[in-house]
Design a protein around this motif. Structure first.
Motif, mmCIF file in Angstrom:
data_model
loop_
_atom_site.group_PDB
_atom_site.id
_atom_site.type_symbol
_atom_site.label_atom_id
_atom_site.label_comp_id
_atom_site.label_asym_id
_atom_site.label_seq_id
_atom_site.Cartn_x
_atom_site.Cartn_y
_atom_site.Cartn_z
ATOM 1 N N GLN A 2 1.114 -1.316 -0.005
ATOM 2 C CA GLN A 2 -0.078 0.040 0.036
ATOM 3 C C GLN A 2 1.035 1.072 0.538
ATOM 4 O OE1 GLN A 2 -2.637 -0.923 3.178
ATOM 5 N NE2 GLN A 2 -3.946 -2.292 2.709
ATOM 6 N N LEU A 3 0.485 2.372 -1.359
ATOM 7 C CA LEU A 3 1.116 3.196 -1.198
ATOM 8 C C LEU A 3 0.277 4.660 -0.626
ATOM 9 C CD1 LEU A 3 3.544 1.900 -4.595
ATOM 10 C CD2 LEU A 3 4.200 1.528 -2.146
ATOM 11 N N GLN A 4 1.108 5.474 -0.437
ATOM 12 C CA GLN A 4 0.392 6.690 -0.049
ATOM 13 C C GLN A 4 1.088 7.954 -0.392
ATOM 14 O OE1 GLN A 4 -2.557 6.976 1.350
ATOM 15 N NE2 GLN A 4 -2.343 9.651 0.924
ATOM 16 N N ALA A 5 0.993 8.594 -1.374
ATOM 17 C CA ALA A 5 2.090 10.040 -1.998
ATOM 18 C C ALA A 5 1.638 11.140 -1.399
ATOM 19 C CB ALA A 5 1.979 10.025 -3.727
ATOM 20 N N SER A 6 2.344 12.237 -0.791
ATOM 21 C CA SER A 6 1.976 13.352 -0.710
ATOM 22 C C SER A 6 2.768 14.581 -0.971
ATOM 23 C CB SER A 6 1.629 13.259 0.442
ATOM 24 O OG SER A 6 2.719 13.054 1.532
ATOM 25 N N GLY A 7 2.550 15.316 -0.911
ATOM 26 C CA GLY A 7 4.537 16.505 -0.943
ATOM 27 C C GLY A 7 3.919 17.584 -2.240
ATOM 28 N N GLY A 8 3.046 17.139 -2.737
ATOM 29 C CA GLY A 8 2.569 18.294 -4.336
ATOM 30 C C GLY A 8 1.843 19.583 -3.430
ATOM 31 N N GLY A 9 2.152 20.329 -5.006
ATOM 32 C CA GLY A 9 1.410 21.777 -4.571
ATOM 33 C C GLY A 9 1.849 22.522 -5.687
ATOM 34 N N SER A 10 2.022 23.200 -4.710
ATOM 35 C CA SER A 10 2.083 24.219 -6.302
ATOM 36 C C SER A 10 3.457 25.675 -5.960
ATOM 37 C CB SER A 10 1.525 26.015 -6.596
ATOM 38 O OG SER A 10 -0.327 25.235 -6.625
ATOM 39 N N SER A 20 7.176 12.714 -1.043
ATOM 40 C CA SER A 20 7.181 11.783 -0.183
ATOM 41 C C SER A 20 6.040 10.507 -0.585
ATOM 42 C CB SER A 20 7.108 11.586 1.396
ATOM 43 O OG SER A 20 7.342 12.679 1.517
ATOM 44 N N CYS A 21 6.775 9.285 -0.776
ATOM 45 C CA CYS A 21 5.592 8.069 -0.861
ATOM 46 C C CYS A 21 5.813 7.187 0.243
ATOM 47 C CB CYS A 21 6.421 7.207 -2.297
ATOM 48 S SG CYS A 21 5.090 6.222 -2.550
ATOM 49 N N ALA A 22 4.936 6.385 1.078
ATOM 50 C CA ALA A 22 4.850 5.984 2.398
ATOM 51 C C ALA A 22 4.640 4.897 2.163
ATOM 52 C CB ALA A 22 4.046 6.300 3.466
ATOM 53 N N ALA A 23 4.698 3.320 2.007
ATOM 54 C CA ALA A 23 4.843 2.394 1.925
ATOM 55 C C ALA A 23 4.328 1.623 2.918
ATOM 56 C CB ALA A 23 5.815 1.499 1.418
ATOM 57 N N SER A 24 3.133 0.231 3.123
ATOM 58 C CA SER A 24 3.110 -0.319 4.573
ATOM 59 C C SER A 24 4.136 -1.094 4.607
ATOM 60 C CB SER A 24 2.164 -1.288 4.338
ATOM 61 O OG SER A 24 2.194 -2.280 2.901
ATOM 62 N N ALA A 25 4.421 -1.329 6.277
ATOM 63 C CA ALA A 25 5.795 -1.680 6.188
ATOM 64 C C ALA A 25 5.891 -3.162 6.045
ATOM 65 C CB ALA A 25 6.275 -1.973 7.708
ATOM 66 N N SER A 112 2.013 -2.449 -7.861
ATOM 67 C CA SER A 112 1.309 -1.710 -6.313
ATOM 68 C C SER A 112 1.396 -0.010 -7.171
ATOM 69 C CB SER A 112 1.908 -1.834 -5.367
ATOM 70 O OG SER A 112 1.560 -3.300 -5.035
ATOM 71 N N TRP A 113 0.779 -0.030 -7.025
ATOM 72 C CA TRP A 113 0.599 2.156 -7.121
ATOM 73 C C TRP A 113 -0.459 2.439 -5.973
ATOM 74 C CZ3 TRP A 113 2.328 4.236 -11.790
ATOM 75 C CH2 TRP A 113 3.206 3.278 -12.763
ATOM 76 N N GLY A 114 0.236 3.947 -5.932
ATOM 77 C CA GLY A 114 -0.008 4.753 -5.180
ATOM 78 C C GLY A 114 -0.991 5.548 -5.220
ATOM 79 N N GLN A 115 -1.733 6.422 -4.794
ATOM 80 C CA GLN A 115 -2.816 7.560 -5.836
ATOM 81 C C GLN A 115 -1.458 9.014 -5.963
ATOM 82 O OE1 GLN A 115 -2.084 8.132 -1.944
ATOM 83 N NE2 GLN A 115 -2.002 10.324 -1.644
ATOM 84 N N GLY A 116 -2.376 9.738 -6.692
ATOM 85 C CA GLY A 116 -1.749 10.821 -7.066
ATOM 86 C C GLY A 116 -1.290 12.046 -6.232
#
Length: 123
Positions: A2-10, A20-25, A112-116
């Motif tokens: 399971q992957l969770q992407a974050s950090g996007g913006g302008s 950042s891409c956080a993955a399940s352990a 496996s893919w995370g959301q964008g």
């Protein structure tokens, strides 16, 4: 995985962002992690990838020297440091995991893919 992407913006042209891409352990270990992006009206394209050990990194030509991929296996997270951003870097960025350790940059290598997360570069 399971992957969770974050950090996007302008950001403005020439600016920086860090994704950042956080993955399940449970299944993070042993997987290569990669980033893809999809600009409006375009197909999704490979950006960068890093193997499990971190010793192997792979980049598409258009971002070499500007983006750096890294990972911290202690916290099950991969990063994409994006510097000298250009308007053409505007896209939704996806993180993905691959059981392969040598990456050619093809979507089929990633299981496996995370959301964008959206990155917008404009002045």
């Amino acid at each position: 995985v399971q992957l969770q992407a974050s950090g996007g913006g302008s950001a403005q042209p020439g600016g920086s962002l860090r994704l950042s891409c956080a993955a399940s352990a449970t299944t993070f270990r042993g997987y290569a992690l990669g980033w893809f992006r999809q600009a409006p009206g375009k197909e999704r394209e490979f950006v960068a990838a890093i193997n499990w050990s971190g010793e192997g990194t792979y980049y598409t030509n258009s971002i070499k020297g500007r983006f750096t991929i890294s990972r911290d296996n202690a916290v099950n997270t991969a990063f994409l440091q994006m510097n000298s951003l250009k308007p053409e870097d505007t896209a939704v960025y996806f993180c993905a995991a691959s059981p392969f350790q040598r990456i050619r940059g093809q979507e089929a290598e990633f299981s496996s893919w995370g959301q964008g997360t959206l990155v917008t570069v404009s002045s």
